[in-house]
Design a protein around this motif. Structure first.
Motif, PDB file in Angstrom:
ATOM      1  N   UNK A  89       0.680  -1.368  -0.133  1.00 19.94           N
ATOM      2  CA  UNK A  89      -0.049   0.023   0.016  1.00 19.94           C
ATOM      3  C   UNK A  89       0.728   1.191  -0.056  1.00 19.94           C
ATOM      4  N   UNK A  90       1.971   1.177   0.883  1.00 20.75           N
ATOM      5  CA  UNK A  90       2.745   2.591   0.784  1.00 20.75           C
ATOM      6  C   UNK A  90       3.560   2.612  -0.656  1.00 20.75           C
ATOM      7  N   UNK A  91       3.768   1.453  -1.206  1.00 20.17           N
ATOM      8  CA  UNK A  91       4.551   1.787  -2.530  1.00 20.17           C
ATOM      9  C   UNK A  91       3.505   2.237  -3.488  1.00 20.17           C
ATOM     10  N   UNK A  92       2.109   1.871  -3.545  1.00 20.66           N
ATOM     11  CA  UNK A  92       1.372   2.238  -4.359  1.00 20.66           C
ATOM     12  C   UNK A  92       0.897   3.826  -4.211  1.00 20.66           C
ATOM     13  N   UNK A  93       1.066   4.285  -2.936  1.00 24.55           N
ATOM     14  CA  UNK A  93       0.792   5.455  -2.461  1.00 24.55           C
ATOM     15  C   UNK A  93       1.655   6.546  -3.110  1.00 24.55           C
ATOM     16  N   UNK A  94       1.321   7.449  -3.913  1.00 25.18           N
ATOM     17  CA  UNK A  94       2.133   8.717  -4.076  1.00 25.18           C
ATOM     18  C   UNK A  94       1.349   9.901  -4.309  1.00 25.18           C
ATOM     19  N   UNK A  95       2.175  11.061  -3.626  1.00 24.92           N
ATOM     20  CA  UNK A  95       1.546  12.311  -3.436  1.00 24.92           C
ATOM     21  C   UNK A  95       2.086  13.411  -4.474  1.00 24.92           C
ATOM     22  N   UNK A  96       1.552  14.140  -5.317  1.00 24.86           N
ATOM     23  CA  UNK A  96       1.838  15.227  -6.030  1.00 24.86           C
ATOM     24  C   UNK A  96       1.118  16.375  -5.716  1.00 24.86           C
ATOM     25  N   UNK A  97       1.855  17.459  -5.938  1.00 29.16           N
ATOM     26  CA  UNK A  97       1.326  18.756  -5.970  1.00 29.16           C
ATOM     27  C   UNK A  97       1.297  19.616  -7.165  1.00 29.16           C
ATOM     28  N   UNK A  98       0.271  20.552  -7.126  1.00 24.19           N
ATOM     29  CA  UNK A  98       0.107  21.334  -8.414  1.00 24.19           C
ATOM     30  C   UNK A  98      -0.506  22.513  -8.378  1.00 24.19           C
ATOM     31  N   UNK A  99      -0.694  23.243  -9.558  1.00 25.32           N
ATOM     32  CA  UNK A  99      -1.189  24.600  -9.644  1.00 25.32           C
ATOM     33  C   UNK A  99      -2.538  24.263 -10.627  1.00 25.32           C
ATOM     34  N   UNK A 111     -13.221  34.253 -12.458  1.00 27.15           N
ATOM     35  CA  UNK A 111     -11.818  33.417 -12.290  1.00 27.15           C
ATOM     36  C   UNK A 111     -11.874  32.403 -11.311  1.00 27.15           C
ATOM     37  N   UNK A 112     -10.998  31.397 -11.469  1.00 26.49           N
ATOM     38  CA  UNK A 112     -10.718  30.449 -10.450  1.00 26.49           C
ATOM     39  C   UNK A 112      -9.221  29.912 -10.578  1.00 26.49           C
ATOM     40  N   UNK A 113      -8.805  29.820  -9.444  1.00 28.59           N
ATOM     41  CA  UNK A 113      -7.336  29.268  -9.400  1.00 28.59           C
ATOM     42  C   UNK A 113      -6.743  28.981  -8.008  1.00 28.59           C
ATOM     43  N   UNK A 114      -5.852  28.111  -7.997  1.00 26.60           N
ATOM     44  CA  UNK A 114      -5.191  27.768  -6.688  1.00 26.60           C
ATOM     45  C   UNK A 114      -4.267  26.616  -6.753  1.00 26.60           C
ATOM     46  N   UNK A 115      -4.198  25.853  -5.425  1.00 26.65           N
ATOM     47  CA  UNK A 115      -3.031  24.694  -5.427  1.00 26.65           C
ATOM     48  C   UNK A 115      -4.396  23.510  -5.342  1.00 26.65           C
ATOM     49  N   UNK A 116      -3.265  22.471  -5.661  1.00 24.68           N
ATOM     50  CA  UNK A 116      -3.842  21.062  -5.528  1.00 24.68           C
ATOM     51  C   UNK A 116      -3.015  19.922  -4.937  1.00 24.68           C
ATOM     52  N   UNK A 117      -3.401  19.009  -4.359  1.00 22.84           N
ATOM     53  CA  UNK A 117      -2.562  17.987  -4.272  1.00 22.84           C
ATOM     54  C   UNK A 117      -3.544  16.531  -4.484  1.00 22.84           C
ATOM     55  N   UNK A 118      -2.528  15.531  -5.114  1.00 23.61           N
ATOM     56  CA  UNK A 118      -3.167  14.337  -5.393  1.00 23.61           C
ATOM     57  C   UNK A 118      -2.570  13.193  -4.676  1.00 23.61           C
ATOM     58  N   UNK A 119      -3.459  12.617  -3.786  1.00 21.55           N
ATOM     59  CA  UNK A 119      -3.129  11.643  -2.893  1.00 21.55           C
ATOM     60  C   UNK A 119      -3.298  10.123  -3.610  1.00 21.55           C
ATOM     61  N   UNK A 166      -7.457  24.308 -16.353  1.00 19.71           N
ATOM     62  CA  UNK A 166      -6.208  23.807 -16.501  1.00 19.71           C
ATOM     63  C   UNK A 166      -5.422  23.785 -15.364  1.00 19.71           C
ATOM     64  N   UNK A 167      -4.743  22.660 -15.146  1.00 22.96           N
ATOM     65  CA  UNK A 167      -3.696  22.130 -14.318  1.00 22.96           C
ATOM     66  C   UNK A 167      -2.452  21.708 -14.511  1.00 22.96           C
ATOM     67  N   UNK A 168      -1.772  21.951 -13.710  1.00 27.07           N
ATOM     68  CA  UNK A 168      -0.182  21.070 -13.798  1.00 27.07           C
ATOM     69  C   UNK A 168       0.134  20.622 -12.537  1.00 27.07           C
ATOM     70  N   UNK A 169       0.589  19.334 -12.592  1.00 23.99           N
ATOM     71  CA  UNK A 169       0.998  18.605 -11.365  1.00 23.99           C
ATOM     72  C   UNK A 169       2.415  18.218 -11.639  1.00 23.99           C
ATOM     73  N   UNK A 170       3.389  18.802 -10.669  1.00 23.37           N
ATOM     74  CA  UNK A 170       4.911  18.863 -10.693  1.00 23.37           C
ATOM     75  C   UNK A 170       5.150  17.034 -10.381  1.00 23.37           C
ATOM     76  N   UNK A 171       6.044  16.637 -11.259  1.00 26.46           N
ATOM     77  CA  UNK A 171       6.649  15.426 -11.243  1.00 26.46           C
ATOM     78  C   UNK A 171       5.943  14.436 -12.191  1.00 26.46           C
TER      79      UNK A 171
END
Length: 196
Positions: free
Chosen positions: A17-27, A50-58, A189-194
């Motif tokens: 489960x730990x290996x399957x989990x990844x967390x990425x951050x984006x705008x 307008x709308x904008x901000x930050x996101x995380x994907x777990x 529109x979004x961009x996830x780093x990594x």
């Protein structure tokens, strides 16, 4: 012996489960197309914001993840037959469950609850002049829901169409807009780093 086997199986499961989990951050950034729903909204029509901000994907698995976001979102409505625009500016926290059709990239669906904090209310005329309103006449917290469909590229770029609706009214009881709820369509529109 049974305890040892059970412990090893539990350890193996947790490691997987730990290996399957990844967390990425984006705008994220985009445009809202927004109005009111509910009673007494005959004079409300859509306006842009307008709308904008930050996101995380777990990541929970290859296809399933949780995506919390922190967004600044302009909502409200334009008043029919006039150039007046009613603007509600929110700080929002949607928490969505996301299902991606192919290993974290490609088409995706997401949905979940959303909480918004009303930062400012204003009314402007056709010349852009601001008419002061009493912020205390409006609900500070908005409870809502979000549903979206989009496409995630392996590079980290994404595009999505999103709908979000308010559950509680914009105005307080027996006040202005006490039967109105936010209704918003947006393209983001979004961009996830990594990458993916």
């Amino acid at each position: 012996m049974k305890k040892t086997i059970l412990s090893l199986a539990l350890l193996a499961g947790l490691t997987t489960a730990a290996n399957a989990q990844t967390t990425r951050f984006g705008v994220k950034a985009g445009a809202n197309y927004t109005t009111f729903s509910g009673d007494n909204v005959d004079n409300a029509k859509y306006k842009f914001g307008a709308v904008g901000g930050l996101a995380a994907n777990i990541g929970l698995s290859e296809s399933l993840s949780i995506q919390p976001e922190l967004l600044y979102s302009q909502k409200g409505a334009e008043i029919k037959g006039t150039d007046f625009k009613f603007k509600l500016n929110y700080i929002e926290v949607p928490i969505m469950f996301r299902y991606t059709l192919s290993d974290g990239k490609g088409p995706f669906l997401q949905a979940g609850p959303q909480v918004g904090y009303l930062a400012k209310v204003k009314l402007s005329d056709g010349d852009g002049n601001e008419i002061k309103l009493d912020n205390d006449a409006y609900q500070k917290l908005e409870l809502g829901y979000v549903a979206a469909v989009g496409y995630q590229l392996e590079s980290g770029l994404s595009i999505e169409g999103r709908f979000n609706g308010g559950i509680n009214s914009v105005g307080k009881d027996d006040g202005a807009n006490d039967q109105n709820r936010n209704r918003v369509f947006s393209v983001q529109l979004g961009y996830m780093f990594g990458g993916k």
